[in-house]
Design a protein around this motif. Sequence first.
Motif, short mmCIF file in Angstrom:
data_model
loop_
_atom_site.label_atom_id
_atom_site.label_comp_id
_atom_site.label_asym_id
_atom_site.label_seq_id
_atom_site.Cartn_x
_atom_site.Cartn_y
_atom_site.Cartn_z
N LEU A 163 1.92 -23.61 -18.29
CA LEU A 163 0.92 -22.95 -17.44
C LEU A 163 1.11 -21.43 -17.44
N LYS A 164 2.38 -21.00 -17.43
CA LYS A 164 2.63 -19.56 -17.47
C LYS A 164 2.16 -18.95 -18.78
N THR A 165 2.46 -19.66 -19.90
CA THR A 165 2.01 -19.17 -21.20
C THR A 165 0.49 -19.10 -21.26
N ARG A 166 -0.15 -20.15 -20.75
CA ARG A 166 -1.61 -20.17 -20.74
C ARG A 166 -2.16 -19.05 -19.88
N LEU A 167 -1.51 -18.79 -18.75
CA LEU A 167 -1.96 -17.73 -17.86
C LEU A 167 -1.83 -16.37 -18.53
N ARG A 168 -0.71 -16.14 -19.22
CA ARG A 168 -0.54 -14.87 -19.92
C ARG A 168 -1.60 -14.69 -21.02
N THR A 169 -1.91 -15.79 -21.71
CA THR A 169 -2.95 -15.71 -22.75
C THR A 169 -4.30 -15.35 -22.15
N LEU A 170 -4.63 -15.99 -21.02
CA LEU A 170 -5.91 -15.69 -20.37
C LEU A 170 -5.95 -14.24 -19.86
N GLU A 171 -4.82 -13.77 -19.33
CA GLU A 171 -4.77 -12.39 -18.86
C GLU A 171 -4.97 -11.43 -20.02
N SER A 172 -4.32 -11.73 -21.16
CA SER A 172 -4.49 -10.88 -22.34
C SER A 172 -5.93 -10.88 -22.82
N SER A 176 -8.45 -7.65 -22.98
CA SER A 176 -9.14 -7.28 -24.22
C SER A 176 -10.64 -7.22 -24.00
N ALA A 177 -11.16 -8.20 -23.27
CA ALA A 177 -12.60 -8.20 -23.00
C ALA A 177 -13.01 -6.99 -22.16
N LEU A 178 -12.17 -6.63 -21.18
CA LEU A 178 -12.48 -5.46 -20.37
C LEU A 178 -12.45 -4.18 -21.20
N ASP A 179 -11.47 -4.09 -22.11
CA ASP A 179 -11.40 -2.90 -22.97
C ASP A 179 -12.64 -2.81 -23.87
N GLU A 180 -13.02 -3.93 -24.46
CA GLU A 180 -14.20 -3.93 -25.32
C GLU A 180 -15.46 -3.59 -24.54
N LYS A 181 -15.54 -4.09 -23.31
CA LYS A 181 -16.70 -3.77 -22.48
C LYS A 181 -16.75 -2.28 -22.18
N THR A 182 -15.58 -1.70 -21.86
CA THR A 182 -15.53 -0.26 -21.56
C THR A 182 -15.95 0.56 -22.77
N LYS A 183 -15.44 0.17 -23.95
CA LYS A 183 -15.82 0.89 -25.16
C LYS A 183 -17.32 0.79 -25.43
N ALA A 184 -17.87 -0.41 -25.25
CA ALA A 184 -19.30 -0.59 -25.48
C ALA A 184 -20.13 0.25 -24.51
N GLU A 185 -19.70 0.29 -23.24
CA GLU A 185 -20.43 1.09 -22.26
C GLU A 185 -20.38 2.58 -22.63
N ARG A 186 -19.19 3.03 -23.07
CA ARG A 186 -19.07 4.44 -23.46
C ARG A 186 -19.97 4.74 -24.66
N GLU A 282 -20.39 -12.09 -19.91
CA GLU A 282 -20.27 -13.55 -19.81
C GLU A 282 -18.84 -13.99 -20.08
N GLN A 283 -18.16 -13.34 -21.06
CA GLN A 283 -16.76 -13.70 -21.34
C GLN A 283 -15.87 -13.39 -20.14
N ILE A 284 -16.11 -12.23 -19.52
CA ILE A 284 -15.30 -11.86 -18.36
C ILE A 284 -15.52 -12.83 -17.21
N LYS A 285 -16.78 -13.23 -16.96
CA LYS A 285 -17.05 -14.20 -15.90
C LYS A 285 -16.35 -15.52 -16.18
N GLU A 286 -16.40 -15.99 -17.43
CA GLU A 286 -15.76 -17.27 -17.78
C GLU A 286 -14.24 -17.19 -17.62
N ILE A 287 -13.66 -16.06 -18.04
CA ILE A 287 -12.20 -15.92 -17.91
C ILE A 287 -11.79 -15.84 -16.44
N ARG A 288 -12.60 -15.16 -15.62
CA ARG A 288 -12.28 -15.12 -14.20
C ARG A 288 -12.32 -16.49 -13.57
#
Length: 298
Positions: A163-172, A176-186, A282-288
Amino acid sequence: MAEFGFNEHHQNEIINYMRFARSKRVLRLKTIDSCFEELKDSRLVEETFTVDEVREMLDGLQAVVRGEVEMELINTAHTNVLLLRQLFSQAEKFYLRLQSDISELENRELLEQVAEFEKTDFKTADKINQETSKPKLAPLNEGGVSELLNKEISRLQEENDKLKTRLRTLESQAMSALDEKTKAERALKDLQKIQGEQQLAAKSQEINSLEDTVAALREDYERSRSASAVSQKDLQENLISAKHDLLRVQEQLALAEKELDKKFQQTAAYRNMKEILTKKNEQIKEIRKRLQRYEPNE
Protein backbone atom coordinates in the motif's frame (compact mmCIF):
# COMPACT_ATOMS: atom_id res chain seq x y z
CA MET A 1 -10.93 -38.12 30.71
CA ALA A 2 -8.93 -40.03 28.12
CA GLU A 3 -12.12 -40.43 26.07
CA PHE A 4 -12.33 -36.64 25.67
CA GLY A 5 -8.70 -36.22 24.61
CA PHE A 6 -7.83 -33.61 27.29
CA ASN A 7 -4.39 -33.05 28.69
CA GLU A 8 -3.73 -32.92 32.42
CA HIS A 9 -4.11 -29.15 32.69
CA HIS A 10 -7.49 -29.04 30.93
CA GLN A 11 -8.65 -32.03 32.94
CA ASN A 12 -7.91 -30.10 36.15
CA GLU A 13 -9.85 -27.12 34.77
CA ILE A 14 -12.88 -29.35 34.15
CA ILE A 15 -12.58 -30.82 37.63
CA ASN A 16 -12.59 -27.32 39.13
CA TYR A 17 -15.71 -26.39 37.16
CA MET A 18 -17.52 -29.61 38.13
CA ARG A 19 -16.60 -29.02 41.77
CA PHE A 20 -18.10 -25.55 41.50
CA ALA A 21 -21.25 -26.93 39.83
CA ARG A 22 -21.59 -29.67 42.45
CA SER A 23 -21.36 -27.19 45.32
CA LYS A 24 -24.08 -25.04 43.73
CA ARG A 25 -26.22 -28.13 43.15
CA VAL A 26 -25.84 -29.34 46.75
CA LEU A 27 -26.70 -25.89 48.07
CA ARG A 28 -29.85 -25.73 45.94
CA LEU A 29 -30.92 -29.25 47.01
CA LYS A 30 -30.53 -28.21 50.63
CA THR A 31 -32.77 -25.25 49.94
CA ILE A 32 -35.44 -27.53 48.43
CA ASP A 33 -35.17 -29.89 51.42
CA SER A 34 -35.66 -26.95 53.75
CA CYS A 35 -38.87 -26.08 51.88
CA PHE A 36 -40.28 -29.53 52.65
CA GLU A 37 -39.11 -29.39 56.28
CA GLU A 38 -40.70 -25.99 56.72
CA LEU A 39 -43.99 -27.36 55.36
CA LYS A 40 -43.84 -30.29 57.75
CA ASP A 41 -43.10 -28.13 60.77
CA SER A 42 -45.57 -25.34 60.00
CA ARG A 43 -48.56 -27.11 58.46
CA LEU A 44 -48.48 -30.79 59.38
CA VAL A 45 -49.52 -30.27 63.02
CA GLU A 46 -52.90 -31.93 62.82
CA GLU A 47 -53.74 -35.61 62.35
CA THR A 48 -56.38 -35.17 59.70
CA PHE A 49 -56.69 -32.74 56.75
CA THR A 50 -59.34 -32.11 54.21
CA VAL A 51 -58.77 -32.51 50.52
CA ASP A 52 -58.76 -28.73 50.02
CA GLU A 53 -56.20 -28.25 52.75
CA VAL A 54 -53.89 -30.91 51.27
CA ARG A 55 -54.30 -29.39 47.81
CA GLU A 56 -53.47 -25.92 49.18
CA MET A 57 -50.32 -27.19 50.89
CA LEU A 58 -49.14 -29.02 47.79
CA ASP A 59 -49.81 -26.01 45.56
CA GLY A 60 -47.80 -23.77 47.85
CA LEU A 61 -44.96 -26.27 48.01
CA GLN A 62 -45.04 -26.61 44.21
CA ALA A 63 -44.73 -22.85 43.74
CA VAL A 64 -41.77 -22.64 46.15
CA VAL A 65 -39.93 -25.63 44.64
CA ARG A 66 -40.64 -24.43 41.11
CA GLY A 67 -39.17 -21.02 41.92
CA GLU A 68 -36.04 -22.56 43.44
CA VAL A 69 -35.49 -24.91 40.47
CA GLU A 70 -36.13 -22.18 37.92
CA MET A 71 -33.68 -19.85 39.68
CA GLU A 72 -31.02 -22.55 39.72
CA LEU A 73 -31.50 -23.35 36.01
CA ILE A 74 -31.26 -19.64 35.10
CA ASN A 75 -28.19 -19.18 37.27
CA THR A 76 -26.57 -22.27 35.69
CA ALA A 77 -27.18 -20.91 32.18
CA HIS A 78 -25.73 -17.52 33.09
CA THR A 79 -22.73 -19.17 34.73
CA ASN A 80 -22.06 -21.16 31.55
CA VAL A 81 -22.20 -17.93 29.53
CA LEU A 82 -19.56 -16.36 31.79
CA LEU A 83 -17.35 -19.42 31.36
CA LEU A 84 -17.68 -19.23 27.56
CA ARG A 85 -16.90 -15.51 27.78
CA GLN A 86 -13.57 -16.29 29.42
CA LEU A 87 -12.69 -18.85 26.75
CA PHE A 88 -13.72 -16.60 23.84
CA SER A 89 -11.88 -13.58 25.27
CA GLN A 90 -8.68 -15.58 25.55
CA ALA A 91 -9.10 -16.96 22.02
CA GLU A 92 -9.66 -13.49 20.54
CA LYS A 93 -6.38 -12.28 22.01
CA PHE A 94 -4.66 -14.79 19.73
CA TYR A 95 -6.91 -14.00 16.73
CA LEU A 96 -8.70 -17.36 16.99
CA ARG A 97 -12.37 -18.09 16.36
CA LEU A 98 -13.90 -20.88 18.44
CA GLN A 99 -16.96 -22.79 17.30
CA SER A 100 -19.39 -24.96 19.26
CA ASP A 101 -21.79 -27.72 18.29
CA ILE A 102 -24.98 -27.26 20.32
CA SER A 103 -26.26 -30.69 19.30
CA GLU A 104 -23.40 -32.36 21.17
CA LEU A 105 -24.82 -31.02 24.44
CA GLU A 106 -27.57 -33.67 24.23
CA ASN A 107 -25.27 -36.55 23.26
CA ARG A 108 -26.30 -39.26 25.72
CA GLU A 109 -23.10 -41.23 25.29
CA LEU A 110 -20.94 -38.25 26.15
CA LEU A 111 -23.21 -37.31 29.05
CA GLU A 112 -22.83 -40.81 30.46
CA GLN A 113 -19.05 -40.52 30.15
CA VAL A 114 -19.14 -37.26 32.09
CA ALA A 115 -21.32 -38.88 34.78
CA GLU A 116 -18.93 -41.82 35.03
CA PHE A 117 -16.00 -39.41 35.31
CA GLU A 118 -17.77 -37.59 38.16
CA LYS A 119 -18.21 -40.87 40.02
CA THR A 120 -14.66 -42.15 39.61
CA ASP A 121 -11.93 -39.72 38.47
CA PHE A 122 -13.60 -36.75 40.12
CA LYS A 123 -13.46 -38.37 43.54
CA THR A 124 -9.80 -39.26 43.00
CA ALA A 125 -9.00 -35.74 41.90
CA ASP A 126 -10.55 -34.34 45.09
CA LYS A 127 -7.71 -35.90 47.03
CA ILE A 128 -5.04 -34.07 45.01
CA ASN A 129 -3.78 -30.78 46.47
CA GLN A 130 -4.97 -27.85 44.39
CA GLU A 131 -2.95 -24.73 43.69
CA THR A 132 -3.42 -22.00 46.28
CA SER A 133 -3.42 -19.19 43.72
CA LYS A 134 -6.56 -18.29 41.81
CA PRO A 135 -6.73 -20.44 38.66
CA LYS A 136 -6.52 -18.62 35.37
CA LEU A 137 -6.92 -19.69 31.82
CA ALA A 138 -3.51 -20.62 30.48
CA PRO A 139 -2.54 -19.54 26.98
CA LEU A 140 -2.75 -21.98 24.12
CA ASN A 141 0.25 -23.74 22.67
CA GLU A 142 2.84 -20.97 22.40
CA GLY A 143 4.55 -22.51 19.40
CA GLY A 144 1.44 -22.76 17.27
CA VAL A 145 0.09 -19.37 18.35
CA SER A 146 3.42 -17.64 17.78
CA GLU A 147 3.62 -19.14 14.33
CA LEU A 148 0.09 -17.97 13.50
CA LEU A 149 0.80 -14.51 14.87
CA ASN A 150 4.07 -14.25 12.98
CA LYS A 151 2.38 -15.27 9.75
CA GLU A 152 -0.41 -12.77 10.30
CA ILE A 153 2.07 -9.99 11.16
CA SER A 154 4.18 -10.80 8.10
CA ARG A 155 1.11 -10.76 5.89
CA LEU A 156 -0.03 -7.42 7.29
CA GLN A 157 3.46 -5.93 6.93
CA GLU A 158 3.67 -7.12 3.35
CA GLU A 159 0.26 -5.67 2.57
CA ASN A 160 1.24 -2.41 4.28
CA ASP A 161 4.43 -2.21 2.19
CA LYS A 162 2.43 -2.75 -0.98
CA LEU A 163 0.00 0.00 0.00
CA LYS A 164 2.87 2.37 0.76
CA THR A 165 4.50 1.63 -2.60
CA ARG A 166 1.19 2.14 -4.35
CA LEU A 167 0.65 5.39 -2.49
CA ARG A 168 4.09 6.69 -3.48
CA THR A 169 3.39 5.79 -7.10
CA LEU A 170 0.08 7.65 -7.03
CA GLU A 171 1.71 10.67 -5.40
CA SER A 172 4.40 10.68 -8.10
CA GLN A 173 1.77 10.45 -10.83
CA ALA A 174 -0.19 13.27 -9.21
CA MET A 175 2.89 15.52 -9.06
CA SER A 176 3.74 14.74 -12.69
CA ALA A 177 0.20 15.54 -13.77
CA LEU A 178 0.28 18.82 -11.82
CA ASP A 179 3.60 19.77 -13.43
CA GLU A 180 2.29 19.01 -16.90
CA LYS A 181 -0.87 20.99 -16.20
CA THR A 182 1.19 23.98 -15.03
CA LYS A 183 3.36 23.83 -18.14
CA ALA A 184 0.31 23.61 -20.40
CA GLU A 185 -1.31 26.58 -18.67
CA ARG A 186 1.87 28.62 -19.06
CA ALA A 187 2.15 27.70 -22.73
CA LEU A 188 -1.48 28.69 -23.30
CA LYS A 189 -0.98 32.01 -21.54
CA ASP A 190 2.15 32.72 -23.60
CA LEU A 191 0.31 31.90 -26.81
CA GLN A 192 -2.61 34.10 -25.85
CA LYS A 193 -0.19 36.90 -24.93
CA ILE A 194 1.56 36.67 -28.31
CA GLN A 195 -1.76 36.65 -30.16
CA GLY A 196 -2.94 39.61 -28.08
CA GLU A 197 0.19 41.61 -28.78
CA GLN A 198 -0.13 40.95 -32.50
CA GLN A 199 -3.76 42.01 -32.48
CA LEU A 200 -2.96 45.12 -30.43
CA ALA A 201 -0.17 46.12 -32.84
CA ALA A 202 -2.45 45.74 -35.85
CA LYS A 203 -5.20 47.76 -34.19
CA SER A 204 -2.76 50.47 -33.14
CA GLN A 205 -1.40 50.72 -36.68
CA GLU A 206 -4.90 51.09 -38.13
CA ILE A 207 -5.88 53.71 -35.56
CA ASN A 208 -2.69 55.66 -36.17
CA SER A 209 -3.36 55.59 -39.91
CA LEU A 210 -6.89 56.89 -39.38
CA GLU A 211 -5.67 59.57 -37.01
CA ASP A 212 -3.14 60.68 -39.59
CA THR A 213 -5.90 60.86 -42.17
CA VAL A 214 -8.11 62.95 -39.88
CA ALA A 215 -5.16 65.23 -39.07
CA ALA A 216 -4.45 65.72 -42.78
CA LEU A 217 -8.08 66.55 -43.42
CA ARG A 218 -8.07 69.05 -40.62
CA GLU A 219 -4.97 70.69 -42.03
CA ASP A 220 -6.61 70.89 -45.45
CA TYR A 221 -9.67 72.35 -43.81
CA GLU A 222 -7.64 74.98 -42.01
CA ARG A 223 -5.80 75.93 -45.19
CA SER A 224 -9.05 76.18 -47.11
CA ARG A 225 -11.02 78.23 -44.59
CA SER A 226 -10.30 81.36 -46.50
CA ALA A 227 -11.50 79.78 -49.70
CA SER A 228 -14.88 80.23 -51.16
CA ALA A 229 -18.06 79.16 -49.43
CA VAL A 230 -18.50 76.28 -51.86
CA SER A 231 -15.03 75.01 -51.22
CA GLN A 232 -15.56 75.41 -47.47
CA LYS A 233 -18.80 73.44 -47.65
CA ASP A 234 -17.06 70.70 -49.59
CA LEU A 235 -14.33 70.52 -47.01
CA GLN A 236 -16.86 70.31 -44.19
CA GLU A 237 -18.66 67.51 -46.01
CA ASN A 238 -15.36 65.75 -46.54
CA LEU A 239 -14.57 66.10 -42.84
CA ILE A 240 -17.96 64.71 -41.85
CA SER A 241 -17.55 61.90 -44.33
CA ALA A 242 -14.08 61.21 -42.91
CA LYS A 243 -15.52 61.06 -39.39
CA HIS A 244 -18.18 58.64 -40.55
CA ASP A 245 -15.50 56.60 -42.23
CA LEU A 246 -13.54 56.64 -38.98
CA LEU A 247 -16.56 55.37 -37.00
CA ARG A 248 -17.23 52.72 -39.61
CA VAL A 249 -13.61 51.63 -39.56
CA GLN A 250 -13.67 51.45 -35.75
CA GLU A 251 -16.77 49.25 -35.94
CA GLN A 252 -15.05 47.12 -38.52
CA LEU A 253 -12.04 46.91 -36.22
CA ALA A 254 -14.27 45.74 -33.35
CA LEU A 255 -15.87 43.12 -35.58
CA ALA A 256 -12.45 42.12 -36.87
CA GLU A 257 -11.23 41.74 -33.29
CA LYS A 258 -14.15 39.47 -32.39
CA GLU A 259 -13.62 37.49 -35.58
CA LEU A 260 -9.92 37.18 -34.80
CA ASP A 261 -10.67 35.89 -31.29
CA LYS A 262 -13.11 33.40 -32.76
CA LYS A 263 -10.58 32.24 -35.35
CA PHE A 264 -7.92 31.93 -32.69
CA GLN A 265 -10.17 29.71 -30.58
CA GLN A 266 -10.69 27.55 -33.67
CA THR A 267 -6.96 27.20 -34.37
CA ALA A 268 -5.33 23.79 -33.88
CA ALA A 269 -2.88 25.17 -31.29
CA TYR A 270 -5.71 26.50 -29.12
CA ARG A 271 -7.75 23.29 -29.40
CA ASN A 272 -4.72 21.16 -28.59
CA MET A 273 -3.89 23.23 -25.54
CA LYS A 274 -7.50 23.11 -24.37
CA GLU A 275 -7.68 19.34 -24.90
CA ILE A 276 -4.41 18.82 -22.99
CA LEU A 277 -5.70 20.90 -20.06
CA THR A 278 -8.98 18.96 -20.03
CA LYS A 279 -7.17 15.60 -19.97
CA LYS A 280 -4.81 16.74 -17.21
CA ASN A 281 -7.71 17.95 -15.11
CA GLU A 282 -9.47 14.59 -15.51
CA GLN A 283 -6.25 12.74 -14.56
CA ILE A 284 -5.83 14.88 -11.46
CA LYS A 285 -9.45 14.29 -10.40
CA GLU A 286 -9.05 10.51 -10.87
CA ILE A 287 -5.79 10.44 -8.90
CA ARG A 288 -7.33 12.46 -6.09
CA LYS A 289 -10.22 10.00 -5.87
CA ARG A 290 -7.79 7.10 -5.73
CA LEU A 291 -5.73 8.87 -3.07
CA GLN A 292 -8.85 9.42 -0.97
CA ARG A 293 -9.53 5.66 -1.00
CA TYR A 294 -6.12 4.99 0.53
CA GLU A 295 -6.04 7.99 2.87
CA PRO A 296 -9.70 8.88 3.60
CA ASN A 297 -8.85 11.03 6.66
CA GLU A 298 -6.44 13.25 4.77
